[in-house]
Structure formats: C-alpha cells, structure tokens
Design a protein around this motif. Structure first.
Motif, PDB file in Angstrom:
ATOM      1  N   PHE A 274       0.805  -1.225   0.000  1.00 14.23           N
ATOM      2  CA  PHE A 274       0.000   0.000   0.000  1.00 14.23           C
ATOM      3  C   PHE A 274       0.842   1.283   0.000  1.00 14.23           C
ATOM      4  N   ALA A 275       2.164   1.151   0.081  1.00  8.64           N
ATOM      5  CA  ALA A 275       3.016   2.345   0.206  1.00  8.64           C
ATOM      6  C   ALA A 275       2.878   3.273  -1.001  1.00  8.64           C
ATOM      7  N   ALA A 276       2.986   2.731  -2.195  1.00  6.14           N
ATOM      8  CA  ALA A 276       2.908   3.560  -3.405  1.00  6.14           C
ATOM      9  C   ALA A 276       1.515   4.163  -3.615  1.00  6.14           C
ATOM     10  N   PRO A 277       0.433   3.355  -3.561  1.00  8.23           N
ATOM     11  CA  PRO A 277      -0.898   3.932  -3.789  1.00  8.23           C
ATOM     12  C   PRO A 277      -1.282   5.011  -2.764  1.00  8.23           C
ATOM     13  N   LEU A 278      -0.885   4.847  -1.500  1.00  9.10           N
ATOM     14  CA  LEU A 278      -1.300   5.788  -0.462  1.00  9.10           C
ATOM     15  C   LEU A 278      -0.367   6.981  -0.325  1.00  9.10           C
ATOM     16  N   GLY A 279       0.839   6.870  -0.836  1.00  8.76           N
ATOM     17  CA  GLY A 279       1.786   7.981  -0.791  1.00  8.76           C
ATOM     18  C   GLY A 279       2.094   8.447   0.622  1.00  8.76           C
ATOM     19  N   SER A 280       2.004   9.762   0.873  1.00  7.05           N
ATOM     20  CA  SER A 280       2.344  10.309   2.194  1.00  7.05           C
ATOM     21  C   SER A 280       1.373   9.843   3.280  1.00  7.05           C
ATOM     22  N   LEU A 281       0.146   9.489   2.881  1.00  7.44           N
ATOM     23  CA  LEU A 281      -0.828   8.976   3.857  1.00  7.44           C
ATOM     24  C   LEU A 281      -0.329   7.684   4.495  1.00  7.44           C
ATOM     25  N   TYR A 282       0.407   6.887   3.718  1.00  5.80           N
ATOM     26  CA  TYR A 282       0.930   5.620   4.233  1.00  5.80           C
ATOM     27  C   TYR A 282       1.871   5.872   5.408  1.00  5.80           C
ATOM     28  N   ASN A 283       2.761   6.857   5.253  1.00  7.13           N
ATOM     29  CA  ASN A 283       3.696   7.189   6.332  1.00  7.13           C
ATOM     30  C   ASN A 283       2.941   7.651   7.575  1.00  7.13           C
ATOM     31  N   TRP A 284       1.911   8.436   7.371  1.00  4.49           N
ATOM     32  CA  TRP A 284       1.102   8.917   8.501  1.00  4.49           C
ATOM     33  C   TRP A 284       0.424   7.749   9.223  1.00  4.49           C
ATOM     34  N   LEU A 285      -0.114   6.804   8.441  1.00  2.00           N
ATOM     35  CA  LEU A 285      -0.798   5.646   9.041  1.00  2.00           C
ATOM     36  C   LEU A 285       0.165   4.785   9.855  1.00  2.00           C
ATOM     37  N   ILE A 286       1.321   4.479   9.289  1.00  2.00           N
ATOM     38  CA  ILE A 286       2.271   3.628  10.004  1.00  2.00           C
ATOM     39  C   ILE A 286       2.759   4.311  11.274  1.00  2.00           C
ATOM     40  N   ASN A 287       2.962   5.621  11.206  1.00  2.00           N
ATOM     41  CA  ASN A 287       3.347   6.360  12.417  1.00  2.00           C
ATOM     42  C   ASN A 287       2.252   6.291  13.479  1.00  2.00           C
ATOM     43  N   ALA A 288       0.992   6.401  13.040  1.00  2.00           N
ATOM     44  CA  ALA A 288      -0.133   6.283  13.981  1.00  2.00           C
ATOM     45  C   ALA A 288      -0.144   4.893  14.612  1.00  2.00           C
ATOM     46  N   PHE A 289       0.108   3.863  13.776  1.00  2.00           N
ATOM     47  CA  PHE A 289       0.163   2.493  14.299  1.00  2.00           C
ATOM     48  C   PHE A 289       1.292   2.349  15.313  1.00  2.00           C
ATOM     49  N   GLU A 290       2.417   2.999  15.040  1.00  2.00           N
ATOM     50  CA  GLU A 290       3.555   2.887  15.947  1.00  2.00           C
ATOM     51  C   GLU A 290       3.277   3.565  17.293  1.00  2.00           C
ATOM     52  N   PHE A 291       2.610   4.702  17.265  1.00  2.00           N
ATOM     53  CA  PHE A 291       2.239   5.355  18.521  1.00  2.00           C
ATOM     54  C   PHE A 291       1.312   4.444  19.325  1.00  2.00           C
ATOM     55  N   LEU A 292       0.379   3.808  18.639  1.00  2.00           N
ATOM     56  CA  LEU A 292      -0.510   2.875  19.323  1.00  2.00           C
ATOM     57  C   LEU A 292       0.268   1.672  19.858  1.00  2.00           C
ATOM     58  N   ALA A 293       1.207   1.172  19.062  1.00  4.48           N
ATOM     59  CA  ALA A 293       2.005   0.011  19.477  1.00  4.48           C
ATOM     60  C   ALA A 293       2.803   0.335  20.738  1.00  4.48           C
ATOM     61  N   ALA A 294       3.420   1.524  20.764  1.00  5.35           N
ATOM     62  CA  ALA A 294       4.176   1.932  21.948  1.00  5.35           C
ATOM     63  C   ALA A 294       3.243   2.084  23.150  1.00  5.35           C
ATOM     64  N   GLY A 295       2.038   2.633  22.903  1.00  3.48           N
ATOM     65  CA  GLY A 295       1.057   2.768  23.976  1.00  3.48           C
ATOM     66  C   GLY A 295       0.607   1.429  24.503  1.00  3.48           C
ATOM     67  N   VAL A 296       0.397   0.467  23.607  1.00  2.08           N
ATOM     68  CA  VAL A 296      -0.019  -0.883  24.019  1.00  2.08           C
ATOM     69  C   VAL A 296       1.057  -1.529  24.888  1.00  2.08           C
ATOM     70  N   ILE A 297       2.324  -1.407  24.490  1.00  4.87           N
ATOM     71  CA  ILE A 297       3.422  -1.984  25.283  1.00  4.87           C
ATOM     72  C   ILE A 297       3.437  -1.389  26.685  1.00  4.87           C
ATOM     73  N   LEU A 298       3.341  -0.056  26.763  1.00  3.71           N
ATOM     74  CA  LEU A 298       3.374   0.622  28.065  1.00  3.71           C
ATOM     75  C   LEU A 298       2.205   0.188  28.945  1.00  3.71           C
ATOM     76  N   VAL A 299       0.996   0.169  28.382  1.00  6.25           N
ATOM     77  CA  VAL A 299      -0.192  -0.185  29.168  1.00  6.25           C
ATOM     78  C   VAL A 299      -0.153  -1.647  29.591  1.00  6.25           C
ATOM     79  N   CYS A 300       0.327  -2.528  28.715  1.00  3.35           N
ATOM     80  CA  CYS A 300       0.424  -3.947  29.077  1.00  3.35           C
ATOM     81  C   CYS A 300       1.396  -4.145  30.245  1.00  3.35           C
ATOM     82  N   VAL A 301       2.489  -3.396  30.255  1.00  3.33           N
ATOM     83  CA  VAL A 301       3.431  -3.478  31.382  1.00  3.33           C
ATOM     84  C   VAL A 301       2.741  -3.020  32.670  1.00  3.33           C
ATOM     85  N   ILE A 302       1.958  -1.941  32.585  1.00  2.00           N
ATOM     86  CA  ILE A 302       1.235  -1.444  33.760  1.00  2.00           C
ATOM     87  C   ILE A 302       0.217  -2.481  34.233  1.00  2.00           C
TER      88      ILE A 302
END
Length: 434
Positions: free
Chosen positions: A99-127
C-alpha cells in the motif's frame, strides 16, 4: 524461493482460519443449546448500546485512568490489525509494503499512527501486568482466578507486548534497508518509534538486516494467527463477543425480574379451574438446573465474560465474606458449556454425564447468598447479567427440589396465607400503630 514463501504463507493462513472458524462454530452451537428468546425489538436503541458500551466502552469510564489505558489496548487491537491486511496481501502476492505507493504520504502517517498505538499498548500492558502480579489488586488475586484464568490474563498481555515489539523491530530494520537503497524496501519516509530503534541496527550487514526483518515479519503474522486461535479458549473472547452482547442486552428497567408464565398460570388455574384448558400440560421445568434450561442470551453472557471482577468487587454478599462471586457464576457456566460441547463432539449428540450446572458447578450456598441487589449487572462493562442465571438456578432449587432455608419457607407460607411476609393476618396488620 519467493514462491515457496508464498505457498507456506497461504498454507499457514488457510489452516489458521479453518481452525478458528471450526472453534467459533462450536461456541455458536454451545450458545444455541440455550432456550430461544427474542431480542429483535427497539433496533435503534440496541445499536446505540452497541456503539456506547462496546465501541465507546462507556461503563469503563467510571474510572477514567483505567478506562483510557484499556481504550489504548482496545484501539491498538482494532486499528493496528488493519496493518495485517497489508501483511496478508504481501504474503500472498510476494510483495513488500503493497500500500506504500498507492497511499503515498498517507501511508507514512498511518504507520506512524500504528507505531504510537504500538508503543502505547506496550506501556499499558506493562502497567496491567504490574497491577496483576506486583501490586496485586484484590479482584485479580481472588480465588476465582486460581490456576489457568490467572495465567491466561498474563499470557495475553505478554503476547501483546511481543507482537508490538516485533512490529517496531520489523519497521526499524526496514528503515535501515530503505536508507541503503535496497530494491525490495521502498522508501516510505521516517517512522517515529522505529526510527529511534533503527540506530541499533546500522552496523549490521544487509543480509543480517533482511534476516531480522523477515524473521520479525513471519513471527508477527504467525503470532497474530496463533493469537486468533488462542482467543476462543481465552477470556479474551470478549474482544469479539462484547459487540453482540451489548446489542442483545436487556432493555428493561434495571432490577426488573421476569415472571414465569407457567407459575402464573398454575396459580390462576388453581383459583379459577374453569379457565384451565382441557389439554393444559404441566410445566416441564421450573427455573434452570443445567445450561439447556437457560436462555441463549445467558450463555452468550458467559462466553462474553471478561473476568475483570468488577461484578464481584461490587457484590455486597462477597464483600461480607459470603461464598457468592458473580464472576465465578459466569466462569462456571462457561466451563459447563465447554464440557457439554466436548461431550457432543465425542458422541455426536449430548449424552447424559450425570452432572448439571446446579450443584456440580454452582453450589446452593452461593445461590442463597445473593441479595438480588443488581450491583453485578450495573457494574459489568459488557452488559452481562449474572443475576439472571442465579435467579433461574434458585427457582429450580426451590420449585423443583423444595430446597429452601426454613426462614424462606416461613416467609413463603406467610405470603401465601397472609399476603405479607409477616405472621399477622390482614385484619391485624394495623395493630402495630396502636
């Protein structure tokens, strides 16, 4: 080599989905062992319940901090798994970041959003792991959870940490390979969290980076498929069943008890025999002794239970040291369903095993301790009603087995003869005021 990977991926996907569908089919069959009941009224109100209780997690926000942490895990589970669609298509088609080519800059935004969620999930699971195993909140160390249930919760939290860590590591090595111009890794732009990790991998060769990235990719998707098939055996099945359970929640005023038409008719016919139909048959059973006598909604409740313990924490009977635990009522009902399901699998139909939900799974002492205060129903974040199951089992005890404490029998007799729980005739009821 690429074709071999594609074939392996398709085989892994097919087996995982087939096993999951098979188990879900068994759970559906077990739920439908309950008596039929119609919940097709007030569709708009039911959709509102689904949106507020299941998607919005309305009841969780009585404790805002915990609600926010739970929402992060919940959102992470729902949203990050959108990324699984790309992984599945990449695996089938032999592509990388389809999906990187079809979505262009939106793809980077989505993956970054997923990464913020992933980091949040790790932190909350530890808590959450700390709350269960270090702080040891009372409702998490209750004897209801001894053995497998306590381990189950820990396994899920650890699995989520591992899956999110694999996701971030996969992206970090991918970024380094992008920067080196590797033809298989299209440039997607910088990712925030994996960008912080990428410095750990800059000294490695391209071959080693590809090996790490591919290993994380395979473990990530294989872990998701494994999680998918673990889900039906775990309390985390509520991730799926919370939605239908919220939709089919009872819309009656809280605390309203269902009358039994069979009992009402028995009383009516005793008082006015001329109204009894000539072919009137006696009720087959009063209340419920086993899961077959409960409503399918009661059985859906049992499979939807999150084992969070909020119901038991709010139960006044449990607080005063009595044996009753609404959480245990739901867990016992689910355990009985699973045993009945195994019986059906082995014999093609249910063969009497000499057991029942009442007595073998839930004791008389537990049922008698309930005050029917409705606190458990009010507290449940996914609209489960342990009280309905308790009432149906207690009706069976009293009306089928004549099994009630002497104090109750006295109250029943007074109500029948004096129209009140006290041993005074109606004519003498006002003497207390003299």
């Amino acid at each position: 080599m690429q074709y071999i990977q594609q074939i392996l991926f398709v085989a892994l996907s097919a087996v995982s989905i087939w096993l999951f569908a098979k188990k879900i089919g068994e759970i559906r069959r077990n739920i439908l062992l309950g008596k039929d009941e119609n919940f097709n009224d007030h569709a708009s109100l039911r959709w509102k319940n689904l949106l507020l209780l299941a998607f919005g997690q309305k009841k969780m926000f009585s404790n805002p901090l915990v609600a926010i942490m739970h929402f992060i895990i919940y959102a992470g589970f729902l949203i990050i798994n959108l990324e699984v669609l790309e992984i599945v298509l990449d695996g089938i088609l032999g592509k990388h970041r389809l999906f990187a080519a079809p979505l262009g800059s939106l793809y980077n935004w989505l993956i970054n959003a997923f990464e913020f969620l992933a980091a949040g999930v790790i932190l909350v699971c530890v808590i959450f792991l700390s709350r269960r195993n270090i702080i040891k909140l009372k409702r998490f160390i209750n004897k209801d959870l001894n053995g497998w249930p306590r381990s189950d919760a820990n396994y899920i939290l650890i699995t989520e940490i591992v899956l999110m860590s694999l996701f971030l590591t996969m992206n970090a090595t991918d970024l380094v390979l992008q920067e080196r111009g590797n033809s298989h890794y299209p440039v997607t732009g910088q990712f925030y969290f994996s960008g912080l990790l990428s410095g750990l991998f800059t000294g490695l060769s391209d071959g080693t980076l590809v090996a790490i990235e591919r290993t994380c990719w395979w473990l990530h998707i294989a872990g998701i498929f494994a999680f998918l098939n673990y889900l039906p055996y775990s309390k985390h099945l509520h991730i799926m069943l919370a939605f239908p359970n919220a939709y089919y929640a009872r819309l009656d005023v809280q605390g309203k008890m269902k009358n039994m038409p069979s009992v009402q008719n028995e009383v009516l016919y005793a008082m006015q025999p001329e109204l009894a139909p000539a072919d009137a048959a006696p009720p087959a059973r009063f209340g419920a002794k086993d899961i077959f006598d409960l409503s399918w909604k009661n059985l859906l409740d049992a499979y939807s239970c999150t084992e969070c313990g909020r119901c038991t924490d709010a139960c006044p009977a449990n607080t005063t040291g009595k044996l009753l635990s609404p959480r245990k009522i739901m867990m016992a009902t689910r355990d009985r369903m699973e045993e009945v399901g195994k019986n059906i699998n082995a014999n093609k139909q249910f063969t009497d095993d000499g057991k029942s939900l009442l007595h073998d799974y839930i004791s008389v002492e537990e049922l008698r301790a309930c005050t029917t205060c409705n606190a458990c129903v009010e507290e449940c974040p996914v609209s489960i009603s342990p009280l309905e199951i308790i009432l149906e089992l207690r009706r069976s005890l009293i009306m089928e087995e004549s099994n009630a404490p002497q104090e109750w029998n006295g109250m029943f007799s007074n109500t029948e003869n004096n129209f009140a729980p006290w041993k005074f005739s109606p004519d003498e009821r006002d003497k207390w005021s003299v």
